[in-house]
Design a protein around this motif. Structure first.
Motif, PDB file in Angstrom:
ATOM      1  N   ARG A 131       0.817  -1.220   0.000  1.00 53.99           N
ATOM      2  CA  ARG A 131       0.000   0.000   0.000  1.00 53.99           C
ATOM      3  C   ARG A 131       0.843   1.257   0.000  1.00 53.99           C
ATOM      4  NH1 ARG A 131      -2.000   3.889  -0.721  1.00 53.99           N
ATOM      5  NH2 ARG A 131      -3.957   4.821   0.001  1.00 53.99           N
ATOM      6  N   PHE A 132       1.974   1.266   0.717  1.00 50.36           N
ATOM      7  CA  PHE A 132       2.720   2.507   0.898  1.00 50.36           C
ATOM      8  C   PHE A 132       4.137   2.492   0.330  1.00 50.36           C
ATOM      9  CE2 PHE A 132      -0.411   2.407   4.359  1.00 50.36           C
ATOM     10  CZ  PHE A 132      -1.036   3.617   4.147  1.00 50.36           C
ATOM     11  N   VAL A 133       4.656   1.323  -0.062  1.00 55.96           N
ATOM     12  CA  VAL A 133       6.032   1.263  -0.541  1.00 55.96           C
ATOM     13  C   VAL A 133       6.091   0.910  -2.028  1.00 55.96           C
ATOM     14  CG1 VAL A 133       8.305   0.221  -0.224  1.00 55.96           C
ATOM     15  CG2 VAL A 133       6.817   0.624   1.768  1.00 55.96           C
ATOM     16  N   ASP A 134       5.641  -0.265  -2.382  1.00 53.43           N
ATOM     17  CA  ASP A 134       5.691  -0.705  -3.779  1.00 53.43           C
ATOM     18  C   ASP A 134       4.282  -1.076  -4.224  1.00 53.43           C
ATOM     19  OD1 ASP A 134       6.135  -1.790  -6.248  1.00 53.43           O
ATOM     20  OD2 ASP A 134       7.812  -3.053  -5.636  1.00 53.43           O
ATOM     21  N   GLU A 135       3.625  -0.188  -4.940  1.00 52.76           N
ATOM     22  CA  GLU A 135       2.229  -0.381  -5.310  1.00 52.76           C
ATOM     23  C   GLU A 135       2.041  -1.271  -6.531  1.00 52.76           C
ATOM     24  OE1 GLU A 135       0.600   3.545  -5.752  1.00 52.76           O
ATOM     25  OE2 GLU A 135       0.016   3.610  -3.632  1.00 52.76           O
ATOM     26  N   GLN A 136       3.126  -1.839  -7.060  1.00 55.25           N
ATOM     27  CA  GLN A 136       2.995  -2.697  -8.229  1.00 55.25           C
ATOM     28  C   GLN A 136       2.717  -4.158  -7.879  1.00 55.25           C
ATOM     29  OE1 GLN A 136       2.774  -1.671 -11.518  1.00 55.25           O
ATOM     30  NE2 GLN A 136       2.555   0.236 -10.370  1.00 55.25           N
ATOM     31  N   TYR A 137       2.715  -4.478  -6.600  1.00 54.67           N
ATOM     32  CA  TYR A 137       2.242  -5.798  -6.203  1.00 54.67           C
ATOM     33  C   TYR A 137       0.730  -5.871  -6.405  1.00 54.67           C
ATOM     34  CZ  TYR A 137       6.702  -7.208  -4.133  1.00 54.67           C
ATOM     35  OH  TYR A 137       8.005  -7.562  -3.953  1.00 54.67           O
ATOM     36  N   VAL A 138       0.192  -7.093  -6.439  1.00 56.84           N
ATOM     37  CA  VAL A 138      -1.240  -7.273  -6.678  1.00 56.84           C
ATOM     38  C   VAL A 138      -2.019  -6.832  -5.439  1.00 56.84           C
ATOM     39  CG1 VAL A 138      -3.072  -8.930  -7.165  1.00 56.84           C
ATOM     40  CG2 VAL A 138      -0.861  -9.139  -8.309  1.00 56.84           C
ATOM     41  N   GLY A 139      -2.923  -5.877  -5.632  1.00 53.59           N
ATOM     42  CA  GLY A 139      -3.731  -5.378  -4.529  1.00 53.59           C
ATOM     43  C   GLY A 139      -5.104  -6.009  -4.460  1.00 53.59           C
TER      44      GLY A 139
ATOM     45  N   GLY B  91     -16.540 -15.335 -15.348  1.00 55.80           N
ATOM     46  CA  GLY B  91     -15.624 -16.268 -15.985  1.00 55.80           C
ATOM     47  C   GLY B  91     -14.265 -15.690 -16.312  1.00 55.80           C
ATOM     48  N   CYS B  92     -13.992 -14.450 -15.902  1.00 52.78           N
ATOM     49  CA  CYS B  92     -12.690 -13.807 -16.140  1.00 52.78           C
ATOM     50  C   CYS B  92     -12.059 -13.417 -14.806  1.00 52.78           C
ATOM     51  CB  CYS B  92     -12.841 -12.566 -17.013  1.00 52.78           C
ATOM     52  SG  CYS B  92     -13.182 -12.923 -18.748  1.00 52.78           S
ATOM     53  N   VAL B  93     -10.738 -13.440 -14.767  1.00 53.80           N
ATOM     54  CA  VAL B  93     -10.003 -13.044 -13.569  1.00 53.80           C
ATOM     55  C   VAL B  93      -9.372 -11.677 -13.824  1.00 53.80           C
ATOM     56  CG1 VAL B  93      -8.229 -13.681 -11.905  1.00 53.80           C
ATOM     57  CG2 VAL B  93      -9.498 -15.462 -13.112  1.00 53.80           C
ATOM     58  N   HIS B  94      -9.633 -10.738 -12.932  1.00 52.14           N
ATOM     59  CA  HIS B  94      -9.101  -9.381 -13.030  1.00 52.14           C
ATOM     60  C   HIS B  94      -8.055  -9.192 -11.930  1.00 52.14           C
ATOM     61  CE1 HIS B  94     -12.462  -7.959 -15.704  1.00 52.14           C
ATOM     62  NE2 HIS B  94     -13.006  -9.043 -15.166  1.00 52.14           N
ATOM     63  N   PHE B  95      -6.904  -8.662 -12.311  1.00 52.26           N
ATOM     64  CA  PHE B  95      -5.825  -8.375 -11.367  1.00 52.26           C
ATOM     65  C   PHE B  95      -5.612  -6.870 -11.326  1.00 52.26           C
ATOM     66  CE2 PHE B  95      -5.069 -12.524 -13.230  1.00 52.26           C
ATOM     67  CZ  PHE B  95      -4.799 -13.333 -12.138  1.00 52.26           C
ATOM     68  N   TYR B  96      -5.548  -6.325 -10.122  1.00 55.49           N
ATOM     69  CA  TYR B  96      -5.322  -4.891  -9.945  1.00 55.49           C
ATOM     70  C   TYR B  96      -4.119  -4.683  -9.032  1.00 55.49           C
ATOM     71  CZ  TYR B  96     -10.172  -4.634 -11.576  1.00 55.49           C
ATOM     72  OH  TYR B  96     -11.342  -4.777 -12.303  1.00 55.49           O
ATOM     73  N   ALA B  97      -3.198  -3.812  -9.450  1.00 56.06           N
ATOM     74  CA  ALA B  97      -2.106  -3.435  -8.558  1.00 56.06           C
ATOM     75  C   ALA B  97      -2.658  -2.560  -7.435  1.00 56.06           C
ATOM     76  CB  ALA B  97      -1.026  -2.679  -9.346  1.00 56.06           C
ATOM     77  N   PHE B  98      -1.859  -2.351  -6.400  1.00 58.91           N
ATOM     78  CA  PHE B  98      -2.333  -1.559  -5.267  1.00 58.91           C
ATOM     79  C   PHE B  98      -2.761  -0.160  -5.688  1.00 58.91           C
ATOM     80  CE2 PHE B  98      -0.564  -4.855  -2.614  1.00 58.91           C
ATOM     81  CZ  PHE B  98      -1.296  -4.764  -1.447  1.00 58.91           C
TER      82      PHE B  98
END
Length: 217
Positions: A134-142, A149-156
């Motif tokens: 949340r506060f350091v590297d927001e490119q991890y999956v949030g 039928g679809c999977v959505h991935f969002y970064a933090f």
């Protein structure tokens, strides 16, 4: 005088019509459409195991049904910090285990609208609340969200649903069958790279032989 008498008659007729009107009550016997207690038990027991094995916490759940179960919605949270590959594996393992339990259940497998119950009938969201992401590297999956039928991935930095548009560097979606395919390959790779297999690798044929039907070693 006549006006007063007329008003009294109208008022009296109104009272008689409202007080004598019968209430419409459906006739029994009442039929229980689905075994909601059994569905709740399955979700709670399953989520308790997922909390222990996958470190995800059940936050909310509900089901849509008429005569049969049409959709099951689950909401989880987690403190884990995952990249795209690990988040994909997590949601696939969770979904596959859930579908297996529903479709092999002695009661609920007969109460789903379409058998077998599939990913199109699930709505599963996992929200990650890790401080580092949340506060350091927001490119991890949030957040991971399976819907339709679809999977959505969002970064933090894309967890806020009010953000419009697609940022391909921070947001991704793919059909579940592709997520499942890639997740199983990753799990196979992880198992092959485990310490036991690295120290004692399985025998492999020569790299220069091209046998379409190799003999068992």
């Amino acid at each position: 005088m006549r006006l007063t008498l007329l008003a009294c008659l109208v008022f009296g007729m109104g009272l008689s019509m409202t007080s004598c009107q019968k209430k419409v009550v459906g006739e029994g016997p009442w039929v229980k459409k689905i075994d909601s207690e059994e569905l709740s038990r399955l979700v709670i027991y399953f989520s308790a195991q997922m909390k222990q094995e996958k470190h995800v916490e059940l936050e909310d759940s509900w089901a849509a049904y008429e005569d049969y179960i049409q959709k099951l919605c689950l909401r989880y949270s987690s403190q884990r910090l995952l990249n795209l590959y690990d988040a994909r594996l997590l949601v696939v393992e969770l979904v596959e285990e859930l579908l297996s339990r529903i479709n092999n259940h002695a009661i609920l497998s007969f109460e789903v609208e379409k058998f077998p119950f599939s990913v199109e009938d699930l709505d599963v969201k996992i929200t990650f609340e890790n401080f580092y992401g949340r506060f350091v590297d927001e490119q991890y999956v949030g957040m991971v969200w399976l819907q339709g039928g679809c999977v959505h991935f969002y970064a933090f930095n894309r967890k806020d649903m009010s953000i419009s548009g697609i940022d391909w560097s921070s947001q991704r979606f793919e059909p579940y069958f592709k997520s499942r395919e890639l997740a199983l390959i990753k799990r196979e790779t992880d198992l092959s790279m485990s310490p036991d297999n690295v120290e004692n690798p399985p025998k492999k044929p020569s790299a220069y032989t091209y046998d379409r039907y190799p003999q068992e070693l």
